[in-house]
Motif scaffolding. Structure first.
Motif, PDB file in Angstrom:
ATOM      1  N   ARG A 165      -0.785   0.264   8.112  1.00 11.77           N
ATOM      2  CA  ARG A 165      -0.745   1.615   7.589  1.00 11.77           C
ATOM      3  C   ARG A 165      -1.824   2.494   8.214  1.00 11.77           C
ATOM      4  NH1 ARG A 165       2.398   1.569   3.421  1.00 11.77           N
ATOM      5  NH2 ARG A 165       1.658   3.601   2.766  1.00 11.77           N
TER       6      ARG A 165
ATOM      7  N   GLY B 192       0.801  -1.221   0.000  1.00  9.66           N
ATOM      8  CA  GLY B 192       0.000   0.000   0.000  1.00  9.66           C
ATOM      9  C   GLY B 192       0.829   1.264   0.000  1.00  9.66           C
ATOM     10  N   ASP B 193       2.156   1.153  -0.252  1.00  5.29           N
ATOM     11  CA  ASP B 193       2.990   2.357  -0.271  1.00  5.29           C
ATOM     12  C   ASP B 193       2.503   3.370  -1.295  1.00  5.29           C
ATOM     13  OD1 ASP B 193       4.560   1.619   1.801  1.00  5.29           O
ATOM     14  OD2 ASP B 193       6.344   1.156   0.628  1.00  5.29           O
ATOM     15  N   SER B 194       1.907   2.896  -2.350  1.00 11.61           N
ATOM     16  CA  SER B 194       1.245   3.771  -3.321  1.00 11.61           C
ATOM     17  C   SER B 194       0.105   2.974  -3.936  1.00 11.61           C
ATOM     18  CB  SER B 194       2.216   4.228  -4.415  1.00 11.61           C
ATOM     19  OG  SER B 194       2.596   3.135  -5.240  1.00 11.61           O
ATOM     20  N   LEU B 195      -0.873   3.691  -4.465  1.00  7.06           N
ATOM     21  CA  LEU B 195      -2.028   3.012  -5.042  1.00  7.06           C
ATOM     22  C   LEU B 195      -1.601   2.100  -6.184  1.00  7.06           C
ATOM     23  CD1 LEU B 195      -5.089   2.718  -4.973  1.00  7.06           C
ATOM     24  CD2 LEU B 195      -5.241   4.649  -6.557  1.00  7.06           C
ATOM     25  N   SER B 196      -0.614   2.543  -6.968  1.00  6.84           N
ATOM     26  CA  SER B 196      -0.164   1.734  -8.103  1.00  6.84           C
ATOM     27  C   SER B 196       0.489   0.443  -7.632  1.00  6.84           C
ATOM     28  CB  SER B 196       0.805   2.532  -8.978  1.00  6.84           C
ATOM     29  OG  SER B 196       1.962   2.890  -8.244  1.00  6.84           O
ATOM     30  N   TRP B 197       1.210   0.482  -6.499  1.00  5.19           N
ATOM     31  CA  TRP B 197       1.847  -0.727  -5.977  1.00  5.19           C
ATOM     32  C   TRP B 197       0.785  -1.742  -5.558  1.00  5.19           C
ATOM     33  CZ3 TRP B 197       6.880  -0.062  -2.682  1.00  5.19           C
ATOM     34  CH2 TRP B 197       7.845   0.614  -3.454  1.00  5.19           C
ATOM     35  N   GLY B 198      -0.241  -1.267  -4.878  1.00  2.00           N
ATOM     36  CA  GLY B 198      -1.298  -2.171  -4.458  1.00  2.00           C
ATOM     37  C   GLY B 198      -2.013  -2.805  -5.638  1.00  2.00           C
ATOM     38  N   GLU B 199      -2.320  -1.994  -6.631  1.00  2.00           N
ATOM     39  CA  GLU B 199      -3.001  -2.511  -7.822  1.00  2.00           C
ATOM     40  C   GLU B 199      -2.110  -3.504  -8.564  1.00  2.00           C
ATOM     41  OE1 GLU B 199      -3.865   1.074  -9.880  1.00  2.00           O
ATOM     42  OE2 GLU B 199      -5.745   1.457  -8.787  1.00  2.00           O
TER      43      GLU B 199
ATOM     44  N   ASP C 113      -3.261   4.890   6.347  1.00  3.80           N
ATOM     45  CA  ASP C 113      -4.178   5.325   5.296  1.00  3.80           C
ATOM     46  C   ASP C 113      -5.356   4.367   5.220  1.00  3.80           C
ATOM     47  OD1 ASP C 113      -3.366   3.031   3.823  1.00  3.80           O
ATOM     48  OD2 ASP C 113      -1.681   4.147   2.980  1.00  3.80           O
TER      49      ASP C 113
ATOM     50  N   ARG D   4      -1.923  -6.863  -6.680  1.00  2.00           N
ATOM     51  CA  ARG D   4      -3.153  -7.645  -6.884  1.00  2.00           C
ATOM     52  C   ARG D   4      -3.203  -8.231  -8.297  1.00  2.00           C
ATOM     53  NH1 ARG D   4      -7.463  -7.877  -3.820  1.00  2.00           N
ATOM     54  NH2 ARG D   4      -6.874  -6.000  -2.651  1.00  2.00           N
TER      55      ARG D   4
ATOM     56  N   ASN E  58      -6.370   2.805   2.250  1.00  2.00           N
ATOM     57  CA  ASN E  58      -6.314   1.976   1.048  1.00  2.00           C
ATOM     58  C   ASN E  58      -6.225   0.508   1.443  1.00  2.00           C
ATOM     59  OD1 ASN E  58      -6.236   4.234  -0.697  1.00  2.00           O
ATOM     60  ND2 ASN E  58      -4.030   4.435  -0.391  1.00  2.00           N
TER      61      ASN E  58
END
Length: 591
Positions: A178, A150-157, A180, A160, A182
């Motif tokens: 975290r 979850g360090d950035s939205l792109s990393w999480g996406e 946040d 997955r 997300n």
């Protein structure tokens, strides 16, 4: 694939096994393994405190699944390049060959390897490559420190997308989730009693449990305050005492002034930390120290100060150096006194002999603090303790007092918070205090000078000691605590030394004995009265936390509801005294 090698892996490989555990899994590892094999899940989340042995647990599961042909290959995802190599070394010990040099650019690896180790950033750069690997062969994916997805939205996406087809996914974390909202990939969330989605771990093993089992070290936090002086961008000269009630911006500027290598605060604290390390090395000859710095310039300056203090040049580890991993490994295997690093030694890196730390960074998120302290709690033999030196900053002191509190990742705010104005106000204050202020956000200022004074020791929710000058006998009493003690022995010794110091102060004649004149003792200034009362209140809140299990913030809120008045930081001496009397009455009525 045989699991025999994994069966004989020490409980906390690659560290030395702690006292009494060699040759077998720890109780939590055995229980989690039994639970995993009985349930046979596709997704599993294990939350275990740093130093508990998550690597051993994960590799044992990997060995079992590979031996049973449930999976045919392995992908390990870690936060840093150094941790990739660390995982590969650990896996090699149990007969699982892992390629830590695998990248999206070459996209291939030798058939000699059973798996690959990659970073979350590497996955984000080439998610479809990893997805194809999972689709082509049954894969176990180990997500180390999964909150990094979850360090950035792109990393999480990307995480997955890459591992959705995986046959099995094992998520690990050892620090608070975290702050946040997300969702973290492959983590289950369920509504709590207030309807707020909260992460659900399949197996949890917290610091409090590990401390009771002798799996981790007890931690002594030695807090240092002092007077800070700086000039603002407008040209105004400001002076403030670290640890006193201040605004967020003033606290941040005072904190960074303390960390300025050209002042007196950081040299005094480094001298005290080196004195403590010398004492620890009397009982643990190879004990090492770590200074965590804010940036590379500060790291180099601290290294120069340490060389003057102890006569030995420390190891300096900078994240952009190609030989950083080799430096960490060499320090871990040697017996040098000190290492100075910026951020890369904050999480997952195993240097088992670290026993003394200096938190010389302006980073104040709970996640980073827990990761940093996690480098010092790894036990090698019974009785080892850890000592962390830190500035008297309310945010850090609250983190230190909540070491034993388990946290989940919470999505959103609890409904109905607006119905309780006190709770809402406390939440806003807490959020403001815990918001990280970077140097570019804080605005330019010029540090003019600083001095340090020993403030207190925090241990097991309690506070010990009275303010003293650096280099004084009072400070030496705490720096000289033996390096090998059981947790209960630490508490007994701290209480004894505090009682002895207080008795000595009470017995001291008034006035200056050296001059032969006696002076009428002056009444303490208001700020001194408030500081003493606030420290007493915090100690009682810590004791009530251990008795009831309630978080410190909840206890403060309950006291405020019962007594009225503003938050503790703004309360008068009379209001703080009323809260002290109230919490004491709670203790008496509860028996």
């Amino acid at each position: 694939m045989s699991t025999s090698a994994a069966e004989h892996l020490p409980p906390a490989y690659p560290n030395r096994a702690p006292w009494g555990t060699a040759g077998r899994l720890r109780a939590w590892q055995a229980a989690a393994l039994e639970d995993y094999l009985a349930r046979d899940p596709r997704d599993y989340l294990a939350v275990a405190t740093p130093g508990a042995g998550k690597t051993t647990f994960a590799l044992r599961i990997a060995a079992e699944l590979l031996a049973r042909k449930v999976v045919h290959q392995l992908t390990i995802v870690a936060p840093t390049e150094h941790l990739k190599r660390q995982w590969a070394d650990a896996a090699d010990k149990v007969g699982i060959t892992v390629d830590p040099m695998f990248t999206g650019r070459k996209a291939r690896t030798s058939r000699d390897y059973t798996g690959v180790a990659v970073t979350y950033a590497g996955v984000a750069a080439h998610p479809m490559l990893h997805r194809a690997r999972c689709e082509n062969r049954r894969t176990l994916v180990i997500l180390d420190e999964v909150h990094h997805a979850g360090d950035s939205l792109s990393w999480g996406e990307a995480t997955r997308e890459a591992f959705e087809p995986a046959a099995r996914r094992l998520a690990l974390t050892g620090t608070p989730f975290r702050s946040d909202i997300n969702p973290i990939p492959f983590v289950t969330y369920a509504p709590d009693e207030r309807g707020v989605p909260r992460s659900v771990a399949d197996h949890s093993y917290g610091y409090a449990e590990a401390l009771k089992d002798g799996v981790v070290r007890p931690v002594l936090f030695l807090a240092y305050s002092g007077e800070m002086r700086w000039r603002t961008r407008a040209g105004d000269e400001v002076s403030a005492r670290l640890g006193e009630p201040l605004t967020k911006d003033i606290t941040a500027q005072a904190w960074r002034t303390a960390l300025d290598p050209h002042g007196d605060w950081i040299p005094s604290v480094l001298q005290a930390a080196d004195t403590r390390l010398t004492e620890v090395r009397r009982h643990v000859p190879d004990a090492g120290g770590l200074v965590i710095a804010t940036d590379q310039e500060s790291a180099r300056a601290y290294a120069a100060l340490l060389k003057r203090v102890c006569g030995q040049a420390p190891t300096v580890v900078l994240s952009d150096e190609p030989k950083a991993s080799k430096k960490i490994a060499a320090f871990s295997e040697g017996d040098d006194r000190w290492m100075v690093a910026v951020r890369m030694v904050s999480e997952g890196v195993d240097v088992p002999r670290l026993a003394v730390g200096v938190y010389a960074t302006a980073t104040q998120t709970p996640l980073f603090f827990a990761q940093a302290i996690g480098r010092f709690v790894r036990v090698r033999k019974r009785g080892e303790t850890a000592s962390i030196f830190l500035p008297t900053v309310p945010t850090l002191l609250s983190y230190a007092g909540e070491m034993e509190t388990s946290r989940d990742h919470v999505l959103g705010k609890p409904p109905g918070a607006a119905d309780d104005p006190l709770a809402a106000e406390e939440a806003l204050i807490a959020a403001a205090q815990r918001e990280e202020t970077g140097p570019e956000e804080m605005g330019p200022f010029e540090a003019l000078g600083s001095d340090a004074s020993f403030d207190r020791v925090l241990y097991d929710g309690g506070e010990f000691g009275t303010q003293a000058q650096t280099g004084s006998a009072e400070e030496a009493d705490y720096l000289g605590i033996p390096g090998l003690l059981e947790p209960d022995q630490v508490a007994v010794l701290l209480r004894r030394r505090q009682a002895e110091q207080q008795a000595a102060r009470d017995a001291a004649p008034p006035g200056d004995s050296s001059s032969g004149e006696t002076e009428r003792p002056r009444d303490p200034a208001v700020y001194e009265q408030i500081a003493v009362l606030r420290r007493e209140l915090n100690g009682l809140v810590g004791a009530w936390h251990h008795r009831t299990g309630k978080p410190h913030g909840v206890i403060h809120t309950e006291l405020r509801k019962a007594c009225g008045g503003p938050p503790a930081a703004l309360a008068t001496a009379a209001e703080i005294q009323e809260r002290i009397d109230t919490i004491r009455s709670w203790a008496i009525s509860r028996g």
